[in-house]
Design an enzyme around this catalytic site. Structure first.
Site, PDB file in Angstrom:
ATOM      1  NE  ARG A   3      48.910 -24.400  60.875  1.00 34.94           N
ATOM      2  CZ  ARG A   3      48.347 -24.754  59.983  1.00 34.94           C
ATOM      3  NH1 ARG A   3      48.210 -25.113  58.426  1.00 34.94           N
ATOM      4  NH2 ARG A   3      47.116 -24.071  59.257  1.00 34.94           N
ATOM      5  N   GLY A  55      50.048 -18.295  53.847  1.00 32.64           N
ATOM      6  CA  GLY A  55      50.067 -19.062  54.703  1.00 32.64           C
ATOM      7  C   GLY A  55      49.832 -19.410  55.823  1.00 32.64           C
ATOM      8  CB  CYS A  56      50.689 -20.821  58.776  1.00 28.53           C
ATOM      9  SG  CYS A  56      49.082 -21.043  60.467  1.00 28.53           S
ATOM     10  CG  PHE A  57      44.414 -20.650  59.154  1.00 30.81           C
ATOM     11  CD1 PHE A  57      44.466 -21.337  59.974  1.00 30.81           C
ATOM     12  CD2 PHE A  57      42.912 -21.305  58.347  1.00 30.81           C
ATOM     13  CE1 PHE A  57      43.894 -22.682  60.094  1.00 30.81           C
ATOM     14  CE2 PHE A  57      42.501 -22.310  58.415  1.00 30.81           C
ATOM     15  CZ  PHE A  57      42.886 -23.463  59.939  1.00 30.81           C
TER      16      PHE A  57
END
Length: 235
Positions: A3, A55-57
């Site tokens: 990402r 992790g990825c918000f």
């Protein structure tokens, strides 16, 4: 491509092109035991807030947006200084920030204990250190940024309960840290999963979390997500 590496492209371009992720397992979920009933006092207010990092918000926000009793969410950065709280700087991994989600909720409808239970069960793998799924770096670590002594007590009690019960194959790595400052992320990151459901990252890593929430915690699930008003006044 992780990402972080995707951001050579704009968010809109990513959505339109359906940028592919590296092969990796999508998140799994597990139905967890309820937290100790003594871990949190009875609700006396209709408004409270807490900060969760896992992790990825994008995906963490999407989980909380589908929980009954949650009234607002914002993605942002927590754990570092205000002057480094922007996406490009945080992505370097040395700011102290973790990608985080500020959650506002009505404690008479959903408790902090229940939010923790869903977070550990659905939103992340709490045994991973400085990574979640395809993303790695300290900015992707898991943290409970607590805002009250009661939240901290509940967090310590629940993690101890889960570790003693050996619910996970490894010990929980999630940190418990008093919250000293949450800084909202850029508008393009707010409601990302809701706005770009066909994006390949969202479809691979985030959509399965919503399905798991619906399947495992149906009584807490709401189909229509609570969307966040961006800082500029729009969604």
């Amino acid at each position: 491509m992780t990402r972080s590496g995707m951001f050579g492209l704009s968010l809109i371009a990513m959505s339109a092109l359906g940028v592919a992720c590296q092969a990796a397992e999508p998140p799994s979920a597990i139905h967890l035991p309820a937290p100790p009933v003594t871990a949190e006092a009875a609700a006396t207010t209709h408004h409270a807030s807490a900060v969760f990092a896992g992790g990825c918000f994008w995906g963490v926000q999407s989980v909380f947006q589908h929980i009954n009793g949650v009234t607002a969410t914002r993605v942002g950065y927590d754990g570092g200084a205000k002057d480094t709280a922007d996406y490009e700087t945080v992505s370097g991994g040395d700011t102290g920030h973790a990608e985080s989600v500020e959650v506002e909720y009505d404690p008479t409808r959903v408790s902090y204990a229940t939010l923790m239970r869903i977070f550990f069960s659905v939103a992340l793998d709490p045994t991973q250190v400085n990574k979640q799924f395809p993303d790695s770096g300290s900015q992707y670590r898991s943290v409970l940024f607590t805002r009250t002594p009661e939240q901290a007590t509940a967090a310590h009690a629940y993690i101890q309960q889960l570790n003693v019960a050996h619910v996970f194959a490894r010990a929980i790595a999630t940190q418990i840290v008093p919250d000293h400052g949450f800084y909202s992320a850029e508008d393009d990151h707010q409601n990302f999963a809701a706005r770009y459901p066909e994006n390949s990252y969202i479809a691979t890593y985030d959509a399965p979390r919503i399905e798991a929430l619906k399947m495992l915690y149906g009584a807490n699930y709401r189909d229509r997500p609570i969307l966040t008003l961006a800082a500029t006044g729009g969604t």
